[in-house]
Design a protein around this motif. Structure first.
Motif, PDB file in Angstrom:
ATOM      1  N   PRO A 281      -8.543  -9.730   0.745  1.00 40.57           N
ATOM      2  CA  PRO A 281      -8.128 -10.333   2.015  1.00 40.57           C
ATOM      3  C   PRO A 281      -7.543  -9.274   2.960  1.00 40.57           C
ATOM      4  CG  PRO A 281      -7.126 -11.479   0.140  1.00 40.57           C
ATOM      5  CD  PRO A 281      -7.781 -10.241  -0.389  1.00 40.57           C
ATOM      6  N   TYR A 282      -7.933  -9.335   4.215  1.00 38.03           N
ATOM      7  CA  TYR A 282      -7.437  -8.444   5.270  1.00 38.03           C
ATOM      8  C   TYR A 282      -7.026  -9.291   6.465  1.00 38.03           C
ATOM      9  CZ  TYR A 282      -8.842  -3.882   3.400  1.00 38.03           C
ATOM     10  OH  TYR A 282      -8.942  -2.743   2.654  1.00 38.03           O
ATOM     11  N   PHE A 283      -6.060  -8.794   7.228  1.00 33.69           N
ATOM     12  CA  PHE A 283      -5.659  -9.376   8.501  1.00 33.69           C
ATOM     13  C   PHE A 283      -6.209  -8.501   9.615  1.00 33.69           C
ATOM     14  CE2 PHE A 283      -2.464 -11.039   5.666  1.00 33.69           C
ATOM     15  CZ  PHE A 283      -2.214 -12.314   6.152  1.00 33.69           C
ATOM     16  N   HIS A 284      -6.795  -9.112  10.626  1.00 33.22           N
ATOM     17  CA  HIS A 284      -7.239  -8.371  11.806  1.00 33.22           C
ATOM     18  C   HIS A 284      -6.114  -8.439  12.835  1.00 33.22           C
ATOM     19  CE1 HIS A 284      -9.944  -8.257  15.615  1.00 33.22           C
ATOM     20  NE2 HIS A 284      -9.405  -7.082  15.376  1.00 33.22           N
ATOM     21  N   LEU A 285      -5.562  -7.282  13.186  1.00 29.31           N
ATOM     22  CA  LEU A 285      -4.507  -7.202  14.191  1.00 29.31           C
ATOM     23  C   LEU A 285      -5.029  -6.407  15.385  1.00 29.31           C
ATOM     24  CD1 LEU A 285      -1.337  -6.536  11.997  1.00 29.31           C
ATOM     25  CD2 LEU A 285      -2.154  -8.696  12.940  1.00 29.31           C
ATOM     26  N   PRO A 286      -5.510  -7.108  16.408  1.00 29.76           N
ATOM     27  CA  PRO A 286      -5.998  -6.410  17.606  1.00 29.76           C
ATOM     28  C   PRO A 286      -4.893  -6.284  18.659  1.00 29.76           C
ATOM     29  CG  PRO A 286      -6.703  -8.695  17.656  1.00 29.76           C
ATOM     30  CD  PRO A 286      -5.897  -8.497  16.384  1.00 29.76           C
TER      31      PRO A 286
ATOM     32  N   ALA B 152       2.017  -4.206   7.003  1.00 30.75           N
ATOM     33  CA  ALA B 152       1.601  -3.285   5.944  1.00 30.75           C
ATOM     34  C   ALA B 152       2.721  -3.043   4.934  1.00 30.75           C
ATOM     35  CB  ALA B 152       1.138  -1.963   6.555  1.00 30.75           C
ATOM     36  N   SER B 153       3.963  -3.040   5.396  1.00 21.72           N
ATOM     37  CA  SER B 153       5.093  -2.709   4.522  1.00 21.72           C
ATOM     38  C   SER B 153       5.286  -3.707   3.384  1.00 21.72           C
ATOM     39  CB  SER B 153       6.386  -2.598   5.330  1.00 21.72           C
ATOM     40  OG  SER B 153       6.855  -3.878   5.717  1.00 21.72           O
ATOM     41  N   VAL B 154       4.774  -4.912   3.536  1.00 25.83           N
ATOM     42  CA  VAL B 154       4.912  -5.906   2.473  1.00 25.83           C
ATOM     43  C   VAL B 154       3.615  -6.087   1.693  1.00 25.83           C
ATOM     44  CG1 VAL B 154       6.865  -7.098   3.539  1.00 25.83           C
ATOM     45  CG2 VAL B 154       4.530  -7.823   4.100  1.00 25.83           C
ATOM     46  N   GLY B 155       2.689  -5.143   1.869  1.00 22.75           N
ATOM     47  CA  GLY B 155       1.495  -5.108   1.038  1.00 22.75           C
ATOM     48  C   GLY B 155       0.255  -5.767   1.595  1.00 22.75           C
TER      49      GLY B 155
ATOM     50  N   CYS C  83       2.244   5.718  16.136  1.00 27.21           N
ATOM     51  CA  CYS C  83       1.577   5.218  14.931  1.00 27.21           C
ATOM     52  C   CYS C  83       1.714   6.204  13.776  1.00 27.21           C
ATOM     53  CB  CYS C  83       0.104   4.929  15.217  1.00 27.21           C
ATOM     54  SG  CYS C  83      -0.163   3.489  16.268  1.00 27.21           S
ATOM     55  N   LEU C  84       1.593   7.481  14.055  1.00 30.22           N
ATOM     56  CA  LEU C  84       1.744   8.493  13.010  1.00 30.22           C
ATOM     57  C   LEU C  84       3.146   8.460  12.409  1.00 30.22           C
ATOM     58  CD1 LEU C  84      -0.114  11.526  14.632  1.00 30.22           C
ATOM     59  CD2 LEU C  84      -0.894  10.149  12.685  1.00 30.22           C
ATOM     60  N   ALA C  85       4.149   8.217  13.239  1.00 33.47           N
ATOM     61  CA  ALA C  85       5.526   8.179  12.760  1.00 33.47           C
ATOM     62  C   ALA C  85       5.830   6.910  11.971  1.00 33.47           C
ATOM     63  CB  ALA C  85       6.490   8.303  13.941  1.00 33.47           C
ATOM     64  N   LEU C  86       5.177   5.805  12.314  1.00 35.68           N
ATOM     65  CA  LEU C  86       5.503   4.512  11.710  1.00 35.68           C
ATOM     66  C   LEU C  86       4.699   4.164  10.466  1.00 35.68           C
ATOM     67  CD1 LEU C  86       5.757   2.309  14.906  1.00 35.68           C
ATOM     68  CD2 LEU C  86       7.616   2.841  13.328  1.00 35.68           C
ATOM     69  N   LEU C  87       3.434   4.521  10.444  1.00 36.14           N
ATOM     70  CA  LEU C  87       2.541   4.068   9.385  1.00 36.14           C
ATOM     71  C   LEU C  87       2.498   5.069   8.240  1.00 36.14           C
ATOM     72  CD1 LEU C  87      -0.377   2.836  11.668  1.00 36.14           C
ATOM     73  CD2 LEU C  87       1.531   1.501  10.741  1.00 36.14           C
ATOM     74  N   GLU C  88       2.334   4.560   7.023  1.00 33.79           N
ATOM     75  CA  GLU C  88       2.195   5.430   5.859  1.00 33.79           C
ATOM     76  C   GLU C  88       0.815   6.069   5.924  1.00 33.79           C
ATOM     77  OE1 GLU C  88       2.456   7.760   3.036  1.00 33.79           O
ATOM     78  OE2 GLU C  88       4.256   6.581   3.444  1.00 33.79           O
TER      79      GLU C  88
ATOM     80  N   ARG D  20      11.182  13.622   2.866  1.00 36.32           N
ATOM     81  CA  ARG D  20      10.931  12.720   1.729  1.00 36.32           C
ATOM     82  C   ARG D  20      11.033  11.259   2.124  1.00 36.32           C
ATOM     83  NH1 ARG D  20       8.464  14.667  -2.403  1.00 36.32           N
ATOM     84  NH2 ARG D  20       9.195  16.661  -3.062  1.00 36.32           N
ATOM     85  N   SER D  21      12.005  10.921   2.948  1.00 38.79           N
ATOM     86  CA  SER D  21      12.188   9.532   3.376  1.00 38.79           C
ATOM     87  C   SER D  21      12.334   9.499   4.888  1.00 38.79           C
ATOM     88  CB  SER D  21      13.433   8.956   2.715  1.00 38.79           C
ATOM     89  OG  SER D  21      13.661   7.661   3.208  1.00 38.79           O
ATOM     90  N   ARG D  22      11.396   8.881   5.542  1.00 38.23           N
ATOM     91  CA  ARG D  22      11.428   8.772   7.017  1.00 38.23           C
ATOM     92  C   ARG D  22      11.767   7.352   7.398  1.00 38.23           C
ATOM     93  NH1 ARG D  22       7.424  12.756   9.802  1.00 38.23           N
ATOM     94  NH2 ARG D  22       8.059  11.592  11.602  1.00 38.23           N
ATOM     95  N   PRO D  23      12.744   7.169   8.280  1.00 40.87           N
ATOM     96  CA  PRO D  23      13.026   5.815   8.747  1.00 40.87           C
ATOM     97  C   PRO D  23      11.782   5.225   9.412  1.00 40.87           C
ATOM     98  CG  PRO D  23      14.667   7.387   9.559  1.00 40.87           C
ATOM     99  CD  PRO D  23      13.591   8.170   8.882  1.00 40.87           C
ATOM    100  N   GLY D  24      11.507   3.988   9.111  1.00 36.65           N
ATOM    101  CA  GLY D  24      10.372   3.316   9.741  1.00 36.65           C
ATOM    102  C   GLY D  24       9.050   3.528   9.021  1.00 36.65           C
ATOM    103  N   CYS D  25       9.012   4.379   7.989  1.00 42.58           N
ATOM    104  CA  CYS D  25       7.773   4.599   7.245  1.00 42.58           C
ATOM    105  C   CYS D  25       7.787   3.707   6.015  1.00 42.58           C
ATOM    106  CB  CYS D  25       7.639   6.055   6.818  1.00 42.58           C
ATOM    107  SG  CYS D  25       7.405   7.139   8.217  1.00 42.58           S
ATOM    108  N   PHE D  26       6.641   3.195   5.689  1.00 43.74           N
ATOM    109  CA  PHE D  26       6.554   2.253   4.587  1.00 43.74           C
ATOM    110  C   PHE D  26       5.575   2.754   3.553  1.00 43.74           C
ATOM    111  CE2 PHE D  26       9.035  -0.623   6.950  1.00 43.74           C
ATOM    112  CZ  PHE D  26       8.629  -0.508   8.262  1.00 43.74           C
ATOM    113  N   PRO D  27       5.862   2.533   2.277  1.00 41.66           N
ATOM    114  CA  PRO D  27       4.929   2.974   1.230  1.00 41.66           C
ATOM    115  C   PRO D  27       3.645   2.191   1.237  1.00 41.66           C
ATOM    116  CG  PRO D  27       6.793   1.763   0.267  1.00 41.66           C
ATOM    117  CD  PRO D  27       7.030   1.871   1.753  1.00 41.66           C
TER     118      PRO D  27
END
Length: 189
Positions: free
Chosen positions: A26-31, A68-71, A89-94, A182-189
């Motif tokens: 399952p995927y979500f489309h976020l436009p 994305a942060s919740v899987g 986007c580069l700063a926020l997204l894993e 190692r740990s950036r605020p706002g970045c999610f695994p």
């Protein structure tokens, strides 16, 4: 996350719709267009429009990161027409979890599609063309001038299991933002 980047009318939304049909999970489309459509239809003063639009894009990026942060698996449909959007986007997204897809289309076909749609200012896509792909780095690219959205979606699906390491987002983050702590605020695994 499958992150589709291209000009207006390049075919991102059509590819995203096909991806939802062909991907196994399952995927979500976020436009980004959906976020703009949620805004009130009241006129915004010309001097305020730029700030309203920027807040919309910033909120969109954070909504994508939150999903994305919740899987959740995400198909992002975006126009990275200004450098700050890519940097945000580069700063926020894993970055290791992002498959960055360049969606291309010939200028002639973009003009034809804009005219047929009738809901975009004439020449919008042509004005975006150089800026949207200025960073020049993708994991995979599609050209919708001749390839159908379904063909592009199938190609992306087939590519996902062999996505490169480092990803385009990882290379761009190092290049444009420097080494990640190692740990950036706002970045999610």
């Amino acid at each position: 996350m499958v992150f589709l980047n291209g000009t207006s009318s390049a075919g991102k939304t059509s590819i995203a719709a096909e991806l939802l049909h062909v991907l196994d999970e399952p995927y979500f489309h976020l436009p980004v267009d959906a976020f703009h459509a949620m805004r009130t239809s009241k006129e915004v003063a010309p001097g305020e429009l730029e700030a309203v639009l920027k807040r919309t894009w910033l909120g969109f990026h954070r909504a994508v990161a939150g999903m994305a942060s919740v899987g959740n698996n995400i198909v992002v449909d975006h126009v990275l027409g200004e450098r700050w959007r890519l940097l945000d986007c580069l700063a926020l997204l894993e970055p290791r979890n992002v498959l960055f897809v360049g969606v291309h289309c010939s200028p002639e076909e973009l003009r034809r599609r804009e005219k047929a749609r009738g809901d975009r200012p004439p020449g919008l896509a042509a004005r975006q063309l150089d800026r949207v792909h200025a960073h020049g780095v993708y994991d995979i690219e599609c050209d919708t001038t001749t390839a159908s959205p379904r063909d592009c979606a199938e190609r992306i699906k087939d590519f996902l299991p062999r996505a490169p390491s480092p990803t385009a987002f990882e290379r761009l983050r190092r290049l444009l933002l420097g080494p990640a702590p190692r740990s950036r605020p706002g970045c999610f695994p």
